[in-house]
Design a protein around this motif. Structure first.
Motif, PDB file in Angstrom:
ATOM      1  N   LEU A   1       0.864  -1.181   0.000  1.00  5.67           N
ATOM      2  CA  LEU A   1       0.000   0.000   0.000  1.00  5.67           C
ATOM      3  C   LEU A   1       0.901   1.231   0.000  1.00  5.67           C
ATOM      4  O   LEU A   1       1.469   1.600   1.027  1.00  5.67           O
ATOM      5  CB  LEU A   1      -0.907  -0.014   1.229  1.00  5.67           C
ATOM      6  CG  LEU A   1      -1.789  -1.267   1.372  1.00  5.67           C
ATOM      7  CD1 LEU A   1      -2.448  -1.296   2.743  1.00  5.67           C
ATOM      8  CD2 LEU A   1      -2.827  -1.316   0.270  1.00  5.67           C
ATOM      9  N   VAL A   2       1.055   1.844  -1.166  1.00  5.98           N
ATOM     10  CA  VAL A   2       2.013   2.929  -1.342  1.00  5.98           C
ATOM     11  C   VAL A   2       1.315   4.273  -1.197  1.00  5.98           C
ATOM     12  O   VAL A   2       0.370   4.581  -1.930  1.00  5.98           O
ATOM     13  CB  VAL A   2       2.708   2.837  -2.711  1.00  5.98           C
ATOM     14  CG1 VAL A   2       3.794   3.911  -2.831  1.00  5.98           C
ATOM     15  CG2 VAL A   2       3.312   1.446  -2.921  1.00  5.98           C
ATOM     16  N   PHE A   3       1.790   5.071  -0.242  1.00  9.20           N
ATOM     17  CA  PHE A   3       1.306   6.433  -0.038  1.00  9.20           C
ATOM     18  C   PHE A   3       2.517   7.346   0.068  1.00  9.20           C
ATOM     19  O   PHE A   3       3.556   6.941   0.592  1.00  9.20           O
ATOM     20  CB  PHE A   3       0.462   6.531   1.238  1.00  9.20           C
ATOM     21  CG  PHE A   3      -0.913   5.948   1.094  1.00  9.20           C
ATOM     22  CD1 PHE A   3      -2.025   6.781   1.005  1.00  9.20           C
ATOM     23  CD2 PHE A   3      -1.117   4.582   1.042  1.00  9.20           C
ATOM     24  CE1 PHE A   3      -3.304   6.250   0.860  1.00  9.20           C
ATOM     25  CE2 PHE A   3      -2.375   4.045   0.891  1.00  9.20           C
ATOM     26  CZ  PHE A   3      -3.482   4.880   0.796  1.00  9.20           C
ATOM     27  N   ALA A   4       2.401   8.558  -0.438  1.00  6.39           N
ATOM     28  CA  ALA A   4       3.487   9.528  -0.337  1.00  6.39           C
ATOM     29  C   ALA A   4       3.436  10.241   1.009  1.00  6.39           C
ATOM     30  O   ALA A   4       2.357  10.461   1.561  1.00  6.39           O
ATOM     31  CB  ALA A   4       3.400  10.546  -1.475  1.00  6.39           C
ATOM     32  N   THR A   5       4.595  10.605   1.528  1.00  4.68           N
ATOM     33  CA  THR A   5       4.634  11.414   2.743  1.00  4.68           C
ATOM     34  C   THR A   5       4.215  12.854   2.459  1.00  4.68           C
ATOM     35  O   THR A   5       3.757  13.566   3.341  1.00  4.68           O
ATOM     36  CB  THR A   5       6.047  11.422   3.349  1.00  4.68           C
ATOM     37  OG1 THR A   5       6.975  11.900   2.366  1.00  4.68           O
ATOM     38  CG2 THR A   5       6.470  10.016   3.780  1.00  4.68           C
TER      39      THR A   5
ATOM     40  N   ILE B   1       2.673  -1.347   4.519  1.00  8.82           N
ATOM     41  CA  ILE B   1       2.458   0.094   4.368  1.00  8.82           C
ATOM     42  C   ILE B   1       3.774   0.722   3.943  1.00  8.82           C
ATOM     43  O   ILE B   1       4.772   0.670   4.670  1.00  8.82           O
ATOM     44  CB  ILE B   1       1.958   0.725   5.679  1.00  8.82           C
ATOM     45  CG1 ILE B   1       0.631   0.087   6.094  1.00  8.82           C
ATOM     46  CG2 ILE B   1       1.804   2.234   5.521  1.00  8.82           C
ATOM     47  CD1 ILE B   1       0.141   0.527   7.459  1.00  8.82           C
ATOM     48  N   CYS B   2       3.774   1.282   2.750  1.00  6.64           N
ATOM     49  CA  CYS B   2       4.989   1.878   2.183  1.00  6.64           C
ATOM     50  C   CYS B   2       4.799   3.386   2.084  1.00  6.64           C
ATOM     51  O   CYS B   2       3.985   3.860   1.290  1.00  6.64           O
ATOM     52  CB  CYS B   2       5.253   1.263   0.806  1.00  6.64           C
ATOM     53  SG  CYS B   2       6.712   1.911  -0.004  1.00  6.64           S
ATOM     54  N   LEU B   3       5.507   4.129   2.908  1.00  4.35           N
ATOM     55  CA  LEU B   3       5.450   5.588   2.880  1.00  4.35           C
ATOM     56  C   LEU B   3       6.592   6.088   2.015  1.00  4.35           C
ATOM     57  O   LEU B   3       7.760   6.081   2.422  1.00  4.35           O
ATOM     58  CB  LEU B   3       5.519   6.147   4.304  1.00  4.35           C
ATOM     59  CG  LEU B   3       4.334   5.748   5.193  1.00  4.35           C
ATOM     60  CD1 LEU B   3       4.537   6.251   6.622  1.00  4.35           C
ATOM     61  CD2 LEU B   3       3.021   6.291   4.632  1.00  4.35           C
ATOM     62  N   ASN B   4       6.245   6.505   0.804  1.00  4.11           N
ATOM     63  CA  ASN B   4       7.232   6.860  -0.215  1.00  4.11           C
ATOM     64  C   ASN B   4       7.500   8.371  -0.226  1.00  4.11           C
ATOM     65  O   ASN B   4       6.792   9.138   0.409  1.00  4.11           O
ATOM     66  CB  ASN B   4       6.712   6.392  -1.579  1.00  4.11           C
ATOM     67  CG  ASN B   4       7.813   6.350  -2.621  1.00  4.11           C
ATOM     68  OD1 ASN B   4       8.986   6.149  -2.310  1.00  4.11           O
ATOM     69  ND2 ASN B   4       7.435   6.528  -3.881  1.00  4.11           N
TER      70      ASN B   4
ATOM     71  N   GLU C   1       3.137  10.467  13.253  1.00  2.14           N
ATOM     72  CA  GLU C   1       2.164  10.001  14.253  1.00  2.14           C
ATOM     73  C   GLU C   1       1.322   8.849  13.700  1.00  2.14           C
ATOM     74  O   GLU C   1       1.076   7.859  14.392  1.00  2.14           O
ATOM     75  CB  GLU C   1       1.270  11.171  14.681  1.00  2.14           C
ATOM     76  CG  GLU C   1       2.022  12.278  15.404  1.00  2.14           C
ATOM     77  CD  GLU C   1       1.184  13.532  15.585  1.00  2.14           C
ATOM     78  OE1 GLU C   1      -0.019  13.505  15.194  1.00  2.14           O
ATOM     79  OE2 GLU C   1       1.719  14.544  16.094  1.00  2.14           O
ATOM     80  N   ALA C   2       0.890   8.983  12.453  1.00  2.00           N
ATOM     81  CA  ALA C   2       0.095   7.922  11.837  1.00  2.00           C
ATOM     82  C   ALA C   2       0.925   6.652  11.672  1.00  2.00           C
ATOM     83  O   ALA C   2       0.443   5.543  11.945  1.00  2.00           O
ATOM     84  CB  ALA C   2      -0.437   8.384  10.481  1.00  2.00           C
ATOM     85  N   ALA C   3       2.177   6.813  11.244  1.00  2.00           N
ATOM     86  CA  ALA C   3       3.050   5.647  11.068  1.00  2.00           C
ATOM     87  C   ALA C   3       3.247   4.919  12.392  1.00  2.00           C
ATOM     88  O   ALA C   3       3.251   3.677  12.436  1.00  2.00           O
ATOM     89  CB  ALA C   3       4.397   6.089  10.496  1.00  2.00           C
TER      90      ALA C   3
ATOM     91  N   VAL D   1       5.458  -1.142   8.529  1.00  2.00           N
ATOM     92  CA  VAL D   1       5.580   0.179   7.908  1.00  2.00           C
ATOM     93  C   VAL D   1       7.023   0.367   7.452  1.00  2.00           C
ATOM     94  O   VAL D   1       7.956   0.211   8.245  1.00  2.00           O
ATOM     95  CB  VAL D   1       5.203   1.309   8.884  1.00  2.00           C
ATOM     96  CG1 VAL D   1       5.320   2.667   8.193  1.00  2.00           C
ATOM     97  CG2 VAL D   1       3.795   1.102   9.436  1.00  2.00           C
ATOM     98  N   ILE D   2       7.205   0.656   6.173  1.00  2.39           N
ATOM     99  CA  ILE D   2       8.553   0.947   5.690  1.00  2.39           C
ATOM    100  C   ILE D   2       8.551   2.324   5.016  1.00  2.39           C
ATOM    101  O   ILE D   2       7.548   2.768   4.478  1.00  2.39           O
ATOM    102  CB  ILE D   2       9.068  -0.127   4.717  1.00  2.39           C
ATOM    103  CG1 ILE D   2       8.177  -0.224   3.472  1.00  2.39           C
ATOM    104  CG2 ILE D   2       9.150  -1.489   5.394  1.00  2.39           C
ATOM    105  CD1 ILE D   2       8.766  -1.129   2.417  1.00  2.39           C
ATOM    106  N   TRP D   3       9.696   2.978   5.086  1.00  6.11           N
ATOM    107  CA  TRP D   3       9.870   4.312   4.514  1.00  6.11           C
ATOM    108  C   TRP D   3      10.775   4.189   3.296  1.00  6.11           C
ATOM    109  O   TRP D   3      11.841   3.578   3.376  1.00  6.11           O
ATOM    110  CB  TRP D   3      10.500   5.256   5.538  1.00  6.11           C
ATOM    111  CG  TRP D   3       9.723   5.389   6.813  1.00  6.11           C
ATOM    112  CD1 TRP D   3       9.692   4.517   7.849  1.00  6.11           C
ATOM    113  CD2 TRP D   3       8.849   6.467   7.172  1.00  6.11           C
ATOM    114  NE1 TRP D   3       8.854   4.963   8.847  1.00  6.11           N
ATOM    115  CE2 TRP D   3       8.329   6.170   8.452  1.00  6.11           C
ATOM    116  CE3 TRP D   3       8.467   7.656   6.538  1.00  6.11           C
ATOM    117  CZ2 TRP D   3       7.442   7.020   9.117  1.00  6.11           C
ATOM    118  CZ3 TRP D   3       7.587   8.507   7.202  1.00  6.11           C
ATOM    119  CH2 TRP D   3       7.096   8.181   8.466  1.00  6.11           C
TER     120      TRP D   3
END
Length: 348
Positions: free
Chosen positions: A141-145, A171-174, A186-188, A198-200
């Motif tokens: 699940l890719v979402f941008a920061t 959860i991939c925070l790109n 906070e959400a992460a 969760v990975i960054w």
């Protein structure tokens, strides 16, 4: 003496890469074979459809992924996972090899998971499910920061879908190289507290790309997320040229394009499979039954069955254990709002 061409043919196990009009491309250890179904399977499908049953047991995906991929394929428990009534992309099959290019599918192995939706031709009285992708191990699940700002209510819906389908989410925070707001951290932290991975990542700096590549190895993974979050660039960082093959084209216009008319699996060079854009769009059409939605929010589970009324929907009923947990600060209020929006049909 009748010469049976199948008498000395080789039996193989393979995965369905794509299919249309009864013809399927199946990947085996000897390469890709163009296959058709044995006649008896059609009869078996019809019988299975009429006697179809769904397990009440809801094991989480972690237990399934503990086994090596080969064991998950060969030792699927048909008492837990019913045999499919249609052949879909991602299904594992037993087949007879007829020659160097063709084969005949004899058996479909039980699925460990499936993304399904209501068939367009079905009715409320006689609902039928259409499987979009079978045997997904996980969804990235890719979402941008930032650029665009992350829409965590959408992420909550995707997480609920993964829980319903018993598929592990990553959860991939790109775009972590960009400046972003404190609420992202906070959400992460909240998702990590709920035991989500969760990975960054950053396709520009390479941060987290090796970690993600390792997570994809020997698994079947669906990439999804909003437009503009960098999915295509991230996929190309993991596997050069893959985004073009899968239809994950440049997101400069905010739109993706299909290169296929149906679902497709593509092999990763490090082992494993990536599902194409048809599967990515399919995730958005997945429907969760209202009676199971609360179960799909992992933090709700300790309170299920504790409400005053057995049919409590956890919205405005008296004696609701989940609403009390929200008031007590045990369940995050934002996550609870996501639940109520999904239940009301707002979060699509």
């Amino acid at each position: 003496m009748i010469n049976d061409p199948e008498a000395h043919s080789e039996t193989l196990t393979g995965v369905v890469l794509n299919g249309a009009h009864g013809i399927y491309d199946v990947h085996t250890e000897d390469g890709v074979l163009r296959c058709t179904l044995r006649g008896k399977l059609k009869k078996a499908f019809a019988q299975a459809q009429s006697a179809k049953s769904v397990s009440k047991s809801r094991p989480r995906y972690d237990k399934m992924l503990a086994l090596p991929k080969s064991e998950r394929i060969e030792h699927r428990d048909s008492s837990i996972n019913a045999l499919p009534v249609r052949l879909s992309v991602g299904d594992y099959v037993k087949l007879h090899r007829l020659d160097s290019k063709t084969g005949l599918i004899d058996e479909i192995l039980p699925r460990q998971s499936a993304l399904t939706r209501k068939d367009a031709g079905s009715t409320e009285k006689k609902p039928m499910q259409q499987t979009m992708l079978a045997n997904l191990d996980q969804v990235a699940l890719v979402f941008a920061t930032a650029q665009p700002q992350p829409h965590f209510a959408m992420l909550d819906r995707y997480l609920a879908i993964c829980e319903s389908a018993r598929i592990r989410p990553i959860i991939c925070l790109n775009k972590v190289d960009l400046p972003y707001e404190p609420y992202v951290d906070e959400a992460a932290a909240l998702y990590a507290q709920l035991d989500y991975l969760v990975i960054w990542t950053s396709y520009k700096t390479g941060e987290g790309v090796d970690v993600l590549r390792q997570l994809l190895r020997e698994h079947t993974t669906l990439f999804t997320g909003p437009s503009g979050v960098g999915k295509s660039s991230l996929v190309n960082s993991i596997e050069p040229g893959m985004a073009l093959k899968t239809g994950l084209v440049s997101e400069a216009t905010g739109k993706g394009k299909h290169t296929t008319t149906g679902s497709q699996l593509y092999p990763l060079s490090g082992g494993g499979w990536l599902a194409d854009s048809a599967g990515i769009r399919a995730l958005a059409t997945y429907d969760i039954e209202s009676e199971e939605l609360a179960w799909c929010f992992v933090e709700f589970r300790p309170y299920l069955g504790e409400c005053l009324y057995s049919d409590c929907q956890h919205i405005d009923e008296d004696g609701c254990a989940i609403q009390q947990a929200v008031e007590d600060g045990v369940i995050d209020e934002r996550r609870y709002r996501s639940y109520t929006r999904i239940l009301s049909g707002e979060e699509r």
